[in-house]
Design a protein around this motif. Structure first.
Motif, PDB file in Angstrom:
ATOM      1  N   LEU A  57      44.972 -97.941  62.704  1.00 17.59           N
ATOM      2  CA  LEU A  57      46.079 -97.706  63.619  1.00 17.59           C
ATOM      3  C   LEU A  57      45.435 -97.314  65.232  1.00 17.59           C
ATOM      4  O   LEU A  57      44.766 -96.476  65.276  1.00 17.59           O
ATOM      5  CB  LEU A  57      46.281 -96.418  63.125  1.00 17.59           C
ATOM      6  N   THR A  58      46.344 -97.475  66.013  1.00 15.59           N
ATOM      7  CA  THR A  58      45.795 -96.549  67.534  1.00 15.59           C
ATOM      8  C   THR A  58      46.484 -96.065  68.063  1.00 15.59           C
ATOM      9  O   THR A  58      48.494 -95.996  67.372  1.00 15.59           O
ATOM     10  CB  THR A  58      45.753 -97.874  68.303  1.00 15.59           C
ATOM     11  N   ASP A  59      46.810 -95.343  68.939  1.00 14.11           N
ATOM     12  CA  ASP A  59      47.896 -94.679  69.497  1.00 14.11           C
ATOM     13  C   ASP A  59      49.242 -95.121  69.968  1.00 14.11           C
ATOM     14  O   ASP A  59      50.421 -94.589  69.833  1.00 14.11           O
ATOM     15  CB  ASP A  59      46.852 -94.042  70.692  1.00 14.11           C
ATOM     16  N   LEU A  60      49.309 -96.382  70.471  1.00 17.25           N
ATOM     17  CA  LEU A  60      50.172 -96.960  70.028  1.00 17.25           C
ATOM     18  C   LEU A  60      51.129 -97.728  68.530  1.00 17.25           C
ATOM     19  O   LEU A  60      52.239 -97.068  69.003  1.00 17.25           O
ATOM     20  CB  LEU A  60      50.192 -98.379  70.532  1.00 17.25           C
ATOM     21  N   THR A  61      50.089 -98.393  68.149  1.00 13.96           N
ATOM     22  CA  THR A  61      50.985 -98.520  66.759  1.00 13.96           C
ATOM     23  C   THR A  61      50.881 -97.353  66.053  1.00 13.96           C
ATOM     24  O   THR A  61      52.391 -97.316  65.509  1.00 13.96           O
ATOM     25  CB  THR A  61      49.860 -98.953  65.967  1.00 13.96           C
ATOM     26  N   LEU A  62      50.335 -96.131  66.545  1.00  9.53           N
ATOM     27  CA  LEU A  62      50.993 -94.994  65.881  1.00  9.53           C
ATOM     28  C   LEU A  62      52.610 -94.149  65.869  1.00  9.53           C
ATOM     29  O   LEU A  62      53.364 -93.913  65.447  1.00  9.53           O
ATOM     30  CB  LEU A  62      50.567 -93.587  65.943  1.00  9.53           C
ATOM     31  N   ARG A  63      53.010 -94.870  67.207  1.00 14.99           N
ATOM     32  CA  ARG A  63      54.129 -94.647  67.897  1.00 14.99           C
ATOM     33  C   ARG A  63      55.029 -94.706  67.010  1.00 14.99           C
ATOM     34  O   ARG A  63      55.887 -94.162  66.852  1.00 14.99           O
ATOM     35  CB  ARG A  63      53.709 -94.595  69.396  1.00 14.99           C
ATOM     36  N   GLU A  64      54.367 -96.037  66.788  1.00 17.57           N
ATOM     37  CA  GLU A  64      56.049 -97.613  66.366  1.00 17.57           C
ATOM     38  C   GLU A  64      56.094 -96.591  64.066  1.00 17.57           C
ATOM     39  O   GLU A  64      57.338 -96.459  64.337  1.00 17.57           O
ATOM     40  CB  GLU A  64      55.051 -98.876  66.155  1.00 17.57           C
ATOM     41  N   THR A  65      54.495 -96.559  64.102  1.00 19.30           N
ATOM     42  CA  THR A  65      54.855 -96.148  63.171  1.00 19.30           C
ATOM     43  C   THR A  65      55.507 -94.807  62.590  1.00 19.30           C
ATOM     44  O   THR A  65      56.306 -94.441  61.402  1.00 19.30           O
ATOM     45  CB  THR A  65      52.825 -96.275  62.366  1.00 19.30           C
ATOM     46  N   LEU A  66      55.296 -93.830  62.938  1.00 18.49           N
ATOM     47  CA  LEU A  66      55.846 -92.421  63.302  1.00 18.49           C
ATOM     48  C   LEU A  66      57.313 -92.541  64.168  1.00 18.49           C
ATOM     49  O   LEU A  66      57.929 -91.379  64.606  1.00 18.49           O
ATOM     50  CB  LEU A  66      55.601 -90.990  63.371  1.00 18.49           C
ATOM     51  N   CYS A  67      58.314 -93.296  64.385  1.00 18.90           N
ATOM     52  CA  CYS A  67      59.221 -93.519  65.173  1.00 18.90           C
ATOM     53  C   CYS A  67      59.242 -92.953  66.775  1.00 18.90           C
ATOM     54  O   CYS A  67      60.392 -92.145  66.586  1.00 18.90           O
ATOM     55  CB  CYS A  67      60.307 -93.203  64.562  1.00 18.90           C
ATOM     56  N   ARG A  68      58.345 -92.450  67.173  1.00 18.62           N
ATOM     57  CA  ARG A  68      58.240 -92.079  68.744  1.00 18.62           C
ATOM     58  C   ARG A  68      58.476 -90.618  68.375  1.00 18.62           C
ATOM     59  O   ARG A  68      58.730 -90.343  69.185  1.00 18.62           O
ATOM     60  CB  ARG A  68      59.102 -93.629  69.784  1.00 18.62           C
ATOM     61  N   GLY A  69      58.182 -90.491  67.213  1.00 19.73           N
ATOM     62  CA  GLY A  69      58.405 -89.057  67.037  1.00 19.73           C
ATOM     63  C   GLY A  69      59.945 -87.898  67.102  1.00 19.73           C
ATOM     64  O   GLY A  69      59.987 -86.724  67.485  1.00 19.73           O
ATOM     65  N   ASP A  70      60.487 -89.393  66.732  1.00 14.88           N
ATOM     66  CA  ASP A  70      62.036 -88.910  66.725  1.00 14.88           C
ATOM     67  C   ASP A  70      62.213 -87.736  65.036  1.00 14.88           C
ATOM     68  O   ASP A  70      63.186 -87.711  64.403  1.00 14.88           O
ATOM     69  CB  ASP A  70      62.957 -89.761  66.562  1.00 14.88           C
TER      70      ASP A  70
END
Length: 643
Positions: free
Chosen positions: A199-212
């Motif tokens: 996981l990277t910062d970018l893919t984590l953002r996708e995994t966690l749905c951009r923090g919604d």
């Protein structure tokens, strides 16, 4: 009672049904049935039938689930409603995995684990979608190997398995991203472990749905050991996880901490260990109860955390313990393997509720205070308990104690109270010095030292003068006598002594001699001392230039400093080899015994005990006899020359 049974190949080729059935209860069963699963499924089924129970966790190792035939023994697990099934070192195919899911249809399996497994397939598991796995609560996957990774299908093929579990772990599974639509299906998820992935910062953002806040029920999130670099990104993505209590973001590439971060107010446990942080900022939430910052590059900690109960700071660069007032509720502190030199009772007292301390493997300076304090803590005589091994507290300095265990160091009283010993020694030395000074003062040693110094200077001047005045042969002495007297006795010298010696009367009995006595020449300081010269030089010159030295002794003489100088200089001159042993003539103007002379006048007392002295008579008719004796003493050398 934990039970492990391993059988395979030639090790287990025959089994009688019911052999293991009488063993009860079984706490855990581990079976290695590689060969039976491949060649003798009836034997494998018989073994599983005897050891399978609903509440007994079952671990199957070293098996292959390739075709339907190899999955048949697992029907025994379904029949006995086994709830916990684990596979280790297993190889399976798409067909084998589908058969497994179908076999376990409706079975109340709550825990399903696969470790070190190899998948020979592309993830076509959709045919098992109709199977009932609603009871599945935890899925644990670690170290999977996908033979055709690049052909592996999208997660839509197995999404039906993700909507039930509340705990999902994909550890070291080479997961680089979980699409947000997949994450939205994890409606029951409370525990998510994605450690040791990609996981990277970018893919984590996708995994966690951009923090919604998609994973609204998530309580524990472990994303350690990935390639994350921004703490600010992580905090923003989890800010809306309103039930999140545990967050593990350790073993990532964080190099700095932003000044401010937003976290869910429910967060209690935070792990940012094994990163590269060099400073702590206000980014950390004040709601934390457990904080792990071990194995970073921290040197100080100046953040107020009122709710913190447990703090891990091992493996950093702390020189001293953090201030205890920052953590009013801290109960456990771990600060091993730093660069601590020492800590004391006052340091620990600042932690109002600290109960457990681990501070070993530091570079301790074994001072007396530190050794005494730590030994008392180790012996449980302090409020704080040392919970790591005593052998981890080793002296780094001083050199003679290097490598010694602090709890076994013994220091002497002198070593531990050097300031007191030095102070006492200095005090004793000062008292001795004062006592010596008092004794020297009582013995007038200082006066004698002063006199000796003056005499040495005068002696040096005298030698220069004699070398200058010497002209081939010894010069005649210009004075018959140097008269040393007190100014208060000057009237007697001027009215009696000078007229008698320098202007002898014709009526004296000596006039009857064929030759009249010549007048004597006297050296008097008032008359013959050279003006402008140092008084000591004049005294020394007068004594050296005179055959005799006449001392007019009285109470006034004893009280005169200059008379004392003249007396002592004369005494030195007497023993210097330049004058005869009878160079000093003592005249007592008034009765004066040795007892009347102060003890500091030791030379005068010695002269009075070894030299005949003249006493000035009180009766006038005895004056003649006195002068006769004085003339005889002064003219003794002339009489010897006449002879």
């Amino acid at each position: 009672m934990p039970t492990t049974l391993k059988g395979g190949g030639l090790m287990l080729c025959l089994y009688e049904s019911g052999t293991l059935a009488d063993i009860w209860p079984l706490g855990r069963v581990t079976l290695s049935l590689h060969s039976p699963f491949l060649t003798n499924t009836a034997l494998a089924s018989a073994v599983l039938a005897d050891v399978s129970y609903p509440n007994t966790p079952l671990v199957l190792e070293d098996i292959h689930l390739i075709v339907n035939q190899t999955v048949k023994p697992l029907k025994e697990l379904a029949e006995r409603r086994t709830r916990s099934i684990s596979f280790r070192n297993v190889t399976t195919s798409d067909e084998g995995f589908i058969d497994l899911l179908v076999t376990l249809d409706g079975v109340p399996v709550t825990f399903f684990s696969v470790e070190d497994f190899t998948l020979v397939g592309v993830g076509k598991w959709l045919p098992a979608k109709s199977a009932d796995h609603k009871s599945l609560d935890e899925v644990f996957v670690r170290n999977p190997v996908f033979i055709d990774l690049f052909r592996f299908l999208a997660s839509s093929q197995f999404l039906f398995l993700l909507q039930y579990p509340s705990k999902v772990s994909f550890i070291n599974s080479k997961v680089c991203v979980i699409p947000c639509p997949t994450s939205r299906l994890l409606v029951n998820l409370q525990y998510l472990d994605l450690s040791d992935n990609l996981l990277t910062d970018l893919t984590l953002r996708e995994t966690l749905c951009r923090g919604d806040g998609t994973l609204k029920n998530l309580r524990v999130l472990n994303i350690s050991g990935n390639a994350l670099k921004s703490l600010s990104t992580v905090s923003q993505l989890v800010d809306k996880f309103y039930k999140l209590t545990h967050l593990d973001i350790s073993r990532n590439g964080y190099t700095s901490m932003p000044q401010g971060c937003s976290w869910p107010h429910t967060l209690r446990h935070l792990n940012i260990s094994r990163a590269k942080l060099s400073a702590v900022t206000q980014c950390l939430p004040t709601t934390l109860e457990v904080l792990d910052l071990s194995n970073n590059d921290l040197k100080s900690f100046l953040l107020f955390l009122p709710a913190l109960r447990e703090l891990h700071l091992s493996g950093n660069k702390f020189l001293s313990l953090p201030h205890g007032w920052l953590f009013p509720n801290l109960q456990t502190l771990m600060i091993q393997s730093n660069t601590l030199n020492m800590f004391g009772r006052s340091d620990l007292q600042s932690y109002r509720r600290l109960q457990s301390l681990q501070a070993g493997q530091n570079k301790f300076v074994c001072s007396c205070d530190f050794v005494h304090f730590l030994q008392s803590v180790i012996k449980d005589t302090a409020d704080v308990q040392i919970t790591d091994r005593e052998e981890s507290y080793v002296c780094d300095s001083p050199l003679e104690l290097q490598g010694e265990v602090v709890g076994r160091v013994g220091l002497s009283y002198v070593e531990c109270h050097q300031d007191l010993v030095v102070s006492l020694s200095c005090g004793v030395a000062l008292c001795v010095a004062l006592l010596v000074c008092v004794l020297l003062w009582r013995c007038h040693a200082f006066w004698y030292l002063k006199m000796i110094w003056a005499w040495l200077k005068a002696k040096r001047s005298s030698k220069r003068r004699r070398r200058r005045d010497r002209a081939g042969s010894e010069a005649l002495l210009p004075y018959d006598a140097f008269v040393s007297y007190s100014e208060r006795d000057a009237s007697w010298v001027e009215n009696f002594l000078i007229p008698e010696l320098e202007e002898p009367s014709e009526s004296r009995e000596d006039s009857m001699n064929a030759r009249s006595p010549r007048p004597l020449t006297l050296c008097l300081h008032k008359r013959d001392f050279l003006p402008g010269h140092w008084i000591m030089d004049n005294i020394m010159s007068a004594i050296e230039s005179s055959r005799r030295t006449i001392f007019i002794l009285s109470e006034n003489f004893v009280q005169s400093d200059w008379c004392r100088y003249e007396l002592d200089f004369s005494h030195f001159w007497l023993f210097d080899g330049s004058a005869g042993q009878e160079s000093a003539i003592l005249i007592l103007l008034e009765p004066l015994s040795q007892d009347d002379i102060p003890k500091r006048f030791c030379k005068l007392r010695k002269l009075m005990s070894s030299t005949t002295y003249l006493e000035w008579p009180q009766e006038e008719e005895r004056y003649g006899e006195f002068w006769k004796r004085l003339h005889k003493a002064l003219r003794a050398e002339e009489e010897e020359d006449d002879d």
